[in-house]
Design a protein around this motif. Structure first.
Motif, PDB file in Angstrom:
ATOM      1  N   TYR A 196      -9.838  -1.671  -9.360  1.00 42.14           N
ATOM      2  CA  TYR A 196      -8.563  -1.391  -8.715  1.00 42.14           C
ATOM      3  C   TYR A 196      -7.415  -1.969  -9.546  1.00 42.14           C
ATOM      4  O   TYR A 196      -7.552  -3.057 -10.122  1.00 42.14           O
ATOM      5  CB  TYR A 196      -8.508  -2.010  -7.319  1.00 42.14           C
ATOM      6  N   PHE A 197      -6.288  -1.273  -9.563  1.00 42.61           N
ATOM      7  CA  PHE A 197      -5.110  -1.752 -10.279  1.00 42.61           C
ATOM      8  C   PHE A 197      -3.864  -1.777  -9.408  1.00 42.61           C
ATOM      9  O   PHE A 197      -3.086  -2.714  -9.451  1.00 42.61           O
ATOM     10  CB  PHE A 197      -4.833  -0.881 -11.516  1.00 42.61           C
ATOM     11  N   GLN A 198      -3.674  -0.733  -8.602  1.00 42.89           N
ATOM     12  CA  GLN A 198      -2.405  -0.606  -7.890  1.00 42.89           C
ATOM     13  C   GLN A 198      -2.539   0.367  -6.728  1.00 42.89           C
ATOM     14  O   GLN A 198      -3.474   1.160  -6.682  1.00 42.89           O
ATOM     15  CB  GLN A 198      -1.323  -0.099  -8.840  1.00 42.89           C
ATOM     16  N   GLN A 199      -1.622   0.265  -5.811  1.00 43.83           N
ATOM     17  CA  GLN A 199      -1.458   1.252  -4.752  1.00 43.83           C
ATOM     18  C   GLN A 199      -0.061   1.855  -4.919  1.00 43.83           C
ATOM     19  O   GLN A 199       0.916   1.121  -5.063  1.00 43.83           O
ATOM     20  CB  GLN A 199      -1.579   0.597  -3.379  1.00 43.83           C
ATOM     21  N   CYS A 200       0.005   3.174  -4.903  1.00 47.72           N
ATOM     22  CA  CYS A 200       1.264   3.861  -5.178  1.00 47.72           C
ATOM     23  C   CYS A 200       1.732   4.592  -3.932  1.00 47.72           C
ATOM     24  O   CYS A 200       0.991   5.395  -3.360  1.00 47.72           O
ATOM     25  CB  CYS A 200       1.088   4.863  -6.316  1.00 47.72           C
ATOM     26  N   ILE A 201       2.957   4.305  -3.506  1.00 45.83           N
ATOM     27  CA  ILE A 201       3.493   4.900  -2.288  1.00 45.83           C
ATOM     28  C   ILE A 201       4.840   5.541  -2.592  1.00 45.83           C
ATOM     29  O   ILE A 201       5.760   4.858  -3.062  1.00 45.83           O
ATOM     30  CB  ILE A 201       3.689   3.841  -1.186  1.00 45.83           C
ATOM     31  N   SER A 202       4.954   6.844  -2.325  1.00 41.08           N
ATOM     32  CA  SER A 202       6.268   7.476  -2.430  1.00 41.08           C
ATOM     33  C   SER A 202       6.966   7.316  -1.092  1.00 41.08           C
ATOM     34  O   SER A 202       6.362   7.484  -0.034  1.00 41.08           O
ATOM     35  CB  SER A 202       6.135   8.963  -2.792  1.00 41.08           C
ATOM     36  N   LEU A 203       8.240   6.964  -1.142  1.00 42.90           N
ATOM     37  CA  LEU A 203       9.048   6.746   0.066  1.00 42.90           C
ATOM     38  C   LEU A 203      10.238   7.693   0.023  1.00 42.90           C
ATOM     39  O   LEU A 203      11.388   7.288  -0.042  1.00 42.90           O
ATOM     40  CB  LEU A 203       9.502   5.283   0.137  1.00 42.90           C
ATOM     41  N   GLY A 204       9.940   8.991   0.015  1.00 45.17           N
ATOM     42  CA  GLY A 204      10.955   9.991  -0.216  1.00 45.17           C
ATOM     43  C   GLY A 204      11.057  10.291  -1.698  1.00 45.17           C
ATOM     44  O   GLY A 204      10.281   9.799  -2.519  1.00 45.17           O
ATOM     45  N   ARG A 205      12.046  11.089  -2.084  1.00 43.68           N
ATOM     46  CA  ARG A 205      12.203  11.479  -3.487  1.00 43.68           C
ATOM     47  C   ARG A 205      12.955  10.442  -4.306  1.00 43.68           C
ATOM     48  O   ARG A 205      12.909  10.482  -5.538  1.00 43.68           O
ATOM     49  CB  ARG A 205      12.968  12.810  -3.570  1.00 43.68           C
ATOM     50  N   LYS A 206      13.640   9.512  -3.669  1.00 49.53           N
ATOM     51  CA  LYS A 206      14.473   8.562  -4.394  1.00 49.53           C
ATOM     52  C   LYS A 206      13.938   7.137  -4.376  1.00 49.53           C
ATOM     53  O   LYS A 206      14.482   6.273  -5.055  1.00 49.53           O
ATOM     54  CB  LYS A 206      15.896   8.570  -3.808  1.00 49.53           C
ATOM     55  N   GLU A 207      12.906   6.887  -3.593  1.00 47.90           N
ATOM     56  CA  GLU A 207      12.387   5.534  -3.441  1.00 47.90           C
ATOM     57  C   GLU A 207      10.871   5.541  -3.541  1.00 47.90           C
ATOM     58  O   GLU A 207      10.207   6.543  -3.266  1.00 47.90           O
ATOM     59  CB  GLU A 207      12.782   4.949  -2.076  1.00 47.90           C
ATOM     60  N   GLY A 208      10.321   4.397  -3.926  1.00 40.67           N
ATOM     61  CA  GLY A 208       8.884   4.256  -4.014  1.00 40.67           C
ATOM     62  C   GLY A 208       8.485   2.798  -4.039  1.00 40.67           C
ATOM     63  O   GLY A 208       9.332   1.895  -4.124  1.00 40.67           O
ATOM     64  N   LEU A 209       7.191   2.567  -3.956  1.00 43.28           N
ATOM     65  CA  LEU A 209       6.657   1.212  -3.990  1.00 43.28           C
ATOM     66  C   LEU A 209       5.316   1.245  -4.708  1.00 43.28           C
ATOM     67  O   LEU A 209       4.400   1.965  -4.310  1.00 43.28           O
ATOM     68  CB  LEU A 209       6.475   0.675  -2.563  1.00 43.28           C
ATOM     69  N   ILE A 210       5.227   0.481  -5.781  1.00 43.97           N
ATOM     70  CA  ILE A 210       3.975   0.299  -6.497  1.00 43.97           C
ATOM     71  C   ILE A 210       3.515  -1.127  -6.216  1.00 43.97           C
ATOM     72  O   ILE A 210       4.170  -2.087  -6.632  1.00 43.97           O
ATOM     73  CB  ILE A 210       4.123   0.526  -8.014  1.00 43.97           C
ATOM     74  N   GLN A 211       2.411  -1.263  -5.484  1.00 42.46           N
ATOM     75  CA  GLN A 211       1.868  -2.576  -5.153  1.00 42.46           C
ATOM     76  C   GLN A 211       0.683  -2.850  -6.074  1.00 42.46           C
ATOM     77  O   GLN A 211      -0.323  -2.155  -6.028  1.00 42.46           O
ATOM     78  CB  GLN A 211       1.409  -2.616  -3.695  1.00 42.46           C
TER      79      GLN A 211
END
Length: 407
Positions: free
Chosen positions: A323-338
């Motif tokens: 495992y390396f990361q979890q990728c979450i898109s939060l709409g087209r302008k925001e995101g979160l890479i954990q």
């Protein structure tokens, strides 16, 4: 006689497995048949965008597999007989049924939405785990007047992406999220702080520690008796595997997933390999791999390479993926890479904002490109299928493969 390989399902895992097998084996030695009811590839991890009114680029299988040696059969799988080594299919145009015989089967039928048996969910809720479901939700949202309420049930990756995508596309709607636990409780403190900031900025009402016990035509009812208005309910609480495997003699988990070894080979039937959501494989720290696109694609690599090696009488490669990361898109302008540890525990390191959104978009496009170019980026040397050897082919290997995860 050609060795017959049949791949069931052309999602991320099935399409990748078929293309990789075509690259690894000589076309004169094998036939590779890919069975799928739809003629083009569905980017499942982006269906929340479809629901929010966006159009995705078409990716016809006819173009993707042209010249690869993979034969696409447009049909729906109706049964698998692992003792007779046959698959029953119904033509996509409903004009006929037939039976396909195989020597090696790759089971990649994946999963669909799971209503959990909650009253009213099947009748009133929408889902984004399939293209028809996403399109139905798209039409329903388009028909909503300003000020109407939308409740997304489920605080996992799918729920977060669906809620933020809808709220960004339709700021005139009253969007809420009902999460069974705390918002983003699997994320690091930095990740949770950013997630809450984005949700607040989009005007999303968050109901934490809330279990929905019933769904009505215009509301949901929580476990503590509250009624939350919901002109539209989107249900994202989990996935259920395709039911076909339950009618077979394959060894399954209680949840219906096929139990496999580290090469994605069935522990009960060595001629069957299972990949993606349909398979129960073990990852880091002896934990089951999660249902996800990023888990499924390396599983497909492992299965295809193991099949090719065994057919050629060569050493089976052992994959070590973490495992390396979890990728979450939060709409087209925001995101979160954990970023996470090898066994998927969050660390205090994140990537947020527009950069994270672009990063997630790049990952989605990269995954789709990999499917659309199924034989690209690998050595051109193909293995020849070796003559059968007088040995016990029923022994299933026990090597362990682990994999990564994304949204």
């Amino acid at each position: 006689m050609e060795h017959r390989i049949v791949v069931l399902g052309a999602g991320y895992t099935g399409a990748v497995a078929a293309g990789r097998l075509a690259k690894r084996l000589h076309h004169e030695d094998v036939t590779i048949t890919l069975v799928n009811p739809e003629p083009d590839f569905v980017e499942r991890v982006r269906l929340h965008q479809v629901a929010a009114g966006q159009d995705l680029r078409p990716r016809p299988f006819g173009e993707m597999f042209a010249g690869t040696g993979v034969e696409l059969k447009l049909a729906k799988v109706t049964a698998v007989d692992v003792d007779r080594k046959t698959v029953a299919v119904a033509a996509a145009n409903a004009l006929g049924r037939e039976e396909l015989a195989y020597d090696t089967l790759v089971y990649a039928l994946g999963s669909g939405w799971n209503d959990g048996g909650v009253p009213g969910t099947a009748e009133h809720a929408h889902e984004v785990s399939s293209r028809p479901g996403a399109l139905r939700l798209r039409d329903r949202l388009a028909a909503l007047d300003a000020g109407r309420s939308v409740v997304v049930v489920g605080g996992g990756l799918t729920g977060l992406e669906a809620a933020t995508e809808i709220a960004e596309a339709r700021p005139d709607l009253d969007v809420a999220l009902a999460a069974h636990g705390a918002l983003g409780d699997w994320l690091s403190e930095k990740g949770r702080t950013h997630l809450r900031k984005v949700m607040d900025g989009l005007g999303i009402t968050v109901h934490e520690h809330t279990r929905v016990d019933a769904v009505g035509a215009d509301h949901v009812t929580t476990a503590d008796g509250r009624t939350v208005p919901a002109e539209v309910t989107v249900w994202t609480t989990g996935f259920a595997v395709h039911p076909i495997a339950r009618a077979t003699a394959l060894e399954l988990t209680d949840g219906g997933r096929i139990v496999v070894d580290g090469t994605m080979r069935s522990v009960s039937h060595p001629d069957v390999y299972a990949v993606g959501d349909a398979a129960m494989a073990i990852g880091p720290d002896d934990k089951p791999l999660r249902m996800s696109c990023a888990s499924g694609v390396p599983m497909a690599w492992q299965a295809a390479d193991a099949i090719a090696a065994r057919l050629a009488g060569a050493e089976v490669p052992r994959v070590s993926i973490r495992y390396f990361q979890q990728c979450i898109s939060l709409g087209r302008k925001e995101g979160l890479i954990q970023f996470v540890t090898a066994d998927d525990r969050a660390v205090d390191r994140t990537l947020t904002g527009r950069t994270a959104a672009l990063y997630k978009e790049l990952i989605c496009k990269g995954a789709a490109w990999g499917v659309a170019h199924p034989t690209a980026g690998m050595p051109t040397r193909r293995r020849r299928v070796a003559p059968p050897q007088p040995r016990d082919l029923a022994r299933a290997d026990t090597a362990t493969a682990v994999t990564g995860r994304s949204a």
